[in-house]
Design a protein around this motif. Structure first.
Motif, short mmCIF file in Angstrom:
data_model
loop_
_atom_site.label_atom_id
_atom_site.label_comp_id
_atom_site.label_asym_id
_atom_site.label_seq_id
_atom_site.Cartn_x
_atom_site.Cartn_y
_atom_site.Cartn_z
N GLY A 65 0.83 -1.21 0.00
CA GLY A 65 0.00 0.00 0.00
C GLY A 65 0.85 1.24 0.00
O GLY A 65 2.03 1.22 0.38
N ALA A 66 0.23 2.35 -0.45
CA ALA A 66 0.87 3.67 -0.34
C ALA A 66 0.21 4.41 0.82
O ALA A 66 -0.78 3.94 1.38
CB ALA A 66 0.69 4.44 -1.65
N GLN A 67 0.76 5.57 1.15
CA GLN A 67 0.28 6.30 2.33
C GLN A 67 -0.54 7.53 1.98
O GLN A 67 -0.99 8.26 2.85
CB GLN A 67 1.47 6.69 3.21
N ASN A 68 -0.71 7.77 0.67
CA ASN A 68 -1.48 8.94 0.20
C ASN A 68 -1.53 8.87 -1.31
O ASN A 68 -0.74 8.14 -1.93
CB ASN A 68 -0.75 10.23 0.63
N CYS A 69 -2.45 9.59 -1.91
CA CYS A 69 -2.39 9.84 -3.36
C CYS A 69 -3.15 11.12 -3.65
O CYS A 69 -3.95 11.57 -2.83
CB CYS A 69 -2.98 8.68 -4.16
N HIS A 70 -2.86 11.73 -4.80
CA HIS A 70 -3.57 12.96 -5.16
C HIS A 70 -4.91 12.61 -5.80
O HIS A 70 -5.13 11.48 -6.22
CB HIS A 70 -2.72 13.81 -6.10
N PHE A 71 -5.81 13.61 -5.84
CA PHE A 71 -7.15 13.33 -6.38
C PHE A 71 -7.28 13.60 -7.87
O PHE A 71 -8.24 13.14 -8.48
CB PHE A 71 -8.23 14.09 -5.59
N GLU A 72 -6.33 14.34 -8.44
CA GLU A 72 -6.40 14.56 -9.89
C GLU A 72 -5.66 13.44 -10.59
O GLU A 72 -4.76 12.82 -10.03
CB GLU A 72 -5.80 15.92 -10.26
N LYS A 73 -5.99 13.23 -11.85
CA LYS A 73 -5.35 12.13 -12.59
C LYS A 73 -3.92 12.48 -13.00
O LYS A 73 -3.04 11.62 -13.06
CB LYS A 73 -6.17 11.83 -13.85
N SER A 74 -3.71 13.76 -13.33
CA SER A 74 -2.37 14.22 -13.73
C SER A 74 -2.42 15.74 -13.75
O SER A 74 -3.48 16.32 -13.55
CB SER A 74 -2.03 13.70 -15.14
N GLY A 75 -1.27 16.35 -13.97
CA GLY A 75 -1.27 17.81 -14.13
C GLY A 75 -0.25 18.51 -13.28
O GLY A 75 0.70 17.91 -12.77
N ALA A 76 -0.47 19.81 -13.12
CA ALA A 76 0.50 20.68 -12.46
C ALA A 76 0.31 20.62 -10.94
O ALA A 76 -0.27 21.53 -10.33
CB ALA A 76 0.32 22.11 -12.98
#
Ligand code: PEP
Length: 255
Positions: A65-76
């Motif tokens: 598992g990871a401990q976090n992820c961003h909510f957008e698929k990609s980008g700045a």
């Protein structure tokens, strides 16, 4: 009691610990102590160790598992990692809304909800953390706080998607402090969360939901906590960095 309807999951949260070389050593130590576990075994490692962990645990019963992820698929979004990036590596789980992220990195109930949705859409299983601060417990508003956190985290998540959601009840005052909630306190809040989920979805969904306890769970107190009817596993910080202690917790969870 419906505990047999649920998957017991023990997840280690390594936090910001272990270089790649150190991670290799710990994973090799974890393999034998995990091999006979009759529960789901997860290690949530730093981003830099994900690929190593996926490769080294291939063919074993240890999930990564990871401990976090961003909510957008990609980008700045400099410095962020998307859910798709995790899934592509073979990561299966992600922890969202850990109290340290809420406390130090501006995580809110709304961003927890957005990250959870993104992770589910990427095919990841999500461990959503909820829990009250000490002042909130002392003011007698634990249920209100944990209830709101749970409701907002699950906004817009379908009954089908929630099959890939785990909730970790982690009282903030018990994380990394050596102060554990009593088994009764842990069960009381886990049971309350299950009631919230039942009202939002159905009894069937609530009965099937894995709800972990986290907060200074260790080799000495795991048995009592894990024996509680509404505690379906643990999210383990400090003790997950010691293979023997993690092994004892896995053995207790397998009983
Ligand atoms: C955690 O990081 O989620 C946690 C519960 O930590 P600890 O077990 O060290 O309290």
């Amino acid at each position: 009691m419906n505990k047999e309807l649920r998957k017991v999951i023990i997840a280690g949260n390594w936090k910001m610990n272990k270089t790649r070389a150190e991670a290799k050593v710990l994973i090799e130590e974890l393999k034998p102590v995990s091999a006979n576990a009759d529960c789901e075994v997860v290690i949530a490692v730093p981003f830099t160790n994900l690929e190593t962990a996926v490769n080294l645990t291939a063919g074993t019963n240890i999930k990564v598992g990871a401990q976090n992820c961003h909510f957008e698929k990609s980008g700045a979004f400099t410095g962020e990692v998307s859910a798709d990036m995790l899934a592509e590596l073979g990561v299966e789980y992600v922890i969202i809304g850990h109290s340290e992220r809420r406390q130090y990195f501006g995580e809110t109930d709304e961003t927890v909800n957005k990250r959870t949705k993104a992770a589910l859409e990427a095919g990841l299983k999500v461990i959503i953390c909820v829990g009250e601060m000490l002042e909130e417990r002392e003011k007698g508003i634990t249920e209100e706080i944990v209830g709101i956190q749970t409701k907002i985290a699950l906004l817009g998540i379908t009954a089908e998607q929630i099959k890939n959601v785990i909730i970790a009840y982690e009282p903030v005052w018990a994380i990394g402090t050596g102060k554990t909630a009593t088994a009764e306190q842990a069960n009381e809040v886990c049971s309350y969360i299950r009631g919230v989920v039942e009202k939002l979805y159905s009894k069937e969904v609530a009965d099937a939901l894995t709800i972990q306890y986290g907060g200074s769970m260790n080799a000495a107190n795991a048995a009592e906590l894990l024996a509680q009817p509404d505690v379906d596993g643990g999210l383990i910080g400090g003790a997950s960095l010691k293979a023997n202690d993690f092994g004892v917790i896995l053995a207790e969870a397998s009983k």
